[in-house]
Design a protein around this motif. Sequence first.
Motif, mmCIF file in Angstrom:
data_model
loop_
_atom_site.group_PDB
_atom_site.id
_atom_site.type_symbol
_atom_site.label_atom_id
_atom_site.label_comp_id
_atom_site.label_asym_id
_atom_site.label_seq_id
_atom_site.Cartn_x
_atom_site.Cartn_y
_atom_site.Cartn_z
ATOM 1 N N MET A 42 -21.162 -5.760 -39.198
ATOM 2 C CA MET A 42 -20.006 -5.403 -40.015
ATOM 3 C C MET A 42 -19.031 -4.532 -39.237
ATOM 4 O O MET A 42 -17.811 -4.672 -39.361
ATOM 5 C CB MET A 42 -20.456 -4.675 -41.289
ATOM 6 C CG MET A 42 -21.148 -5.565 -42.286
ATOM 7 S SD MET A 42 -21.853 -4.664 -43.674
ATOM 8 C CE MET A 42 -20.403 -4.028 -44.464
ATOM 9 N N PHE B 200 -22.056 2.798 -41.650
ATOM 10 C CA PHE B 200 -21.783 2.434 -43.038
ATOM 11 C C PHE B 200 -20.805 3.414 -43.683
ATOM 12 O O PHE B 200 -19.933 3.012 -44.452
ATOM 13 C CB PHE B 200 -23.069 2.373 -43.859
ATOM 14 C CG PHE B 200 -23.863 1.115 -43.670
ATOM 15 C CD1 PHE B 200 -23.265 -0.129 -43.781
ATOM 16 C CD2 PHE B 200 -25.217 1.169 -43.410
ATOM 17 C CE1 PHE B 200 -23.992 -1.295 -43.621
ATOM 18 C CE2 PHE B 200 -25.960 0.013 -43.254
ATOM 19 C CZ PHE B 200 -25.344 -1.222 -43.353
ATOM 20 N N LYS C 64 -17.040 2.771 -45.264
ATOM 21 C CA LYS C 64 -16.934 3.102 -46.690
ATOM 22 C C LYS C 64 -17.921 2.305 -47.545
ATOM 23 O O LYS C 64 -17.603 1.838 -48.635
ATOM 24 C CB LYS C 64 -15.503 2.931 -47.184
ATOM 25 C CG LYS C 64 -14.535 3.885 -46.510
ATOM 26 C CD LYS C 64 -13.116 3.623 -46.928
ATOM 27 C CE LYS C 64 -12.142 4.574 -46.272
ATOM 28 N NZ LYS C 64 -12.101 4.560 -44.847
ATOM 29 N N LYS C 65 -19.120 2.135 -47.041
ATOM 30 C CA LYS C 65 -20.227 1.474 -47.750
ATOM 31 C C LYS C 65 -21.306 2.523 -48.009
ATOM 32 O O LYS C 65 -22.351 2.560 -47.369
ATOM 33 C CB LYS C 65 -20.802 0.322 -46.925
ATOM 34 C CG LYS C 65 -19.798 -0.712 -46.491
ATOM 35 C CD LYS C 65 -19.380 -1.569 -47.640
ATOM 36 C CE LYS C 65 -18.452 -2.673 -47.140
ATOM 37 N NZ LYS C 65 -17.876 -3.418 -48.208
ATOM 38 N N THR C 66 -21.047 3.394 -48.981
ATOM 39 C CA THR C 66 -21.920 4.537 -49.221
ATOM 40 C C THR C 66 -23.312 4.120 -49.687
ATOM 41 O O THR C 66 -24.312 4.716 -49.269
ATOM 42 C CB THR C 66 -21.276 5.467 -50.268
ATOM 43 O OG1 THR C 66 -19.919 5.701 -49.885
ATOM 44 C CG2 THR C 66 -22.002 6.777 -50.353
ATOM 45 N N LYS C 67 -23.390 3.122 -50.542
ATOM 46 C CA LYS C 67 -24.702 2.695 -51.048
ATOM 47 C C LYS C 67 -25.589 2.176 -49.913
ATOM 48 O O LYS C 67 -26.785 2.488 -49.865
ATOM 49 C CB LYS C 67 -24.538 1.632 -52.120
ATOM 50 C CG LYS C 67 -23.925 2.170 -53.396
ATOM 51 C CD LYS C 67 -23.752 1.095 -54.423
ATOM 52 C CE LYS C 67 -23.057 1.662 -55.657
ATOM 53 N NZ LYS C 67 -22.796 0.646 -56.668
ATOM 54 N N LEU C 68 -25.003 1.413 -49.009
ATOM 55 C CA LEU C 68 -25.789 0.918 -47.877
ATOM 56 C C LEU C 68 -26.187 2.060 -46.947
ATOM 57 O O LEU C 68 -27.277 2.028 -46.360
ATOM 58 C CB LEU C 68 -25.000 -0.141 -47.115
ATOM 59 C CG LEU C 68 -24.890 -1.503 -47.797
ATOM 60 C CD1 LEU C 68 -23.954 -2.420 -47.030
ATOM 61 C CD2 LEU C 68 -26.253 -2.139 -47.922
ATOM 62 N N HIS D 259 -15.175 -5.357 -38.342
ATOM 63 C CA HIS D 259 -14.139 -4.398 -38.718
ATOM 64 C C HIS D 259 -13.249 -4.050 -37.523
ATOM 65 O O HIS D 259 -12.024 -4.006 -37.641
ATOM 66 C CB HIS D 259 -14.782 -3.134 -39.281
ATOM 67 C CG HIS D 259 -13.822 -2.015 -39.512
ATOM 68 N ND1 HIS D 259 -12.920 -2.027 -40.540
ATOM 69 C CD2 HIS D 259 -13.615 -0.860 -38.827
ATOM 70 C CE1 HIS D 259 -12.194 -0.924 -40.494
ATOM 71 N NE2 HIS D 259 -12.603 -0.198 -39.455
#
Length: 90
Positions: free
Chosen positions: A73, A18, A22-26, A77
């Motif tokens: 994901m 994650f 660049k999916k910091t919240k996840l 990507h």
Amino acid sequence: MGIVLMFLLIATVAPFVFIHLKKTKLAIVQTILLVGMWLYFFEAMFIVAPAAFSIPWVMFYLSLVVSEIAWIMFVIHVANSHAKYQASYQ
């Protein structure tokens, strides 16, 4: 128990996936879920398995689902970045 340990290790790497995406919240959510996941694993291995629908039980299965989302994901990507690289190469 070997397959469960393999899924635990794959789920443990998921926050880093994650972060790479660049999916910091996840990544933060997965890290919190990992605490419950490992707690459930150690309780099930050395004491007695927690009851169904308890907090560690829910965190265990939610962590598995979120880690699966992370890896899907990541595959998407990688496929998209490879396609962009191949298009720029030609």
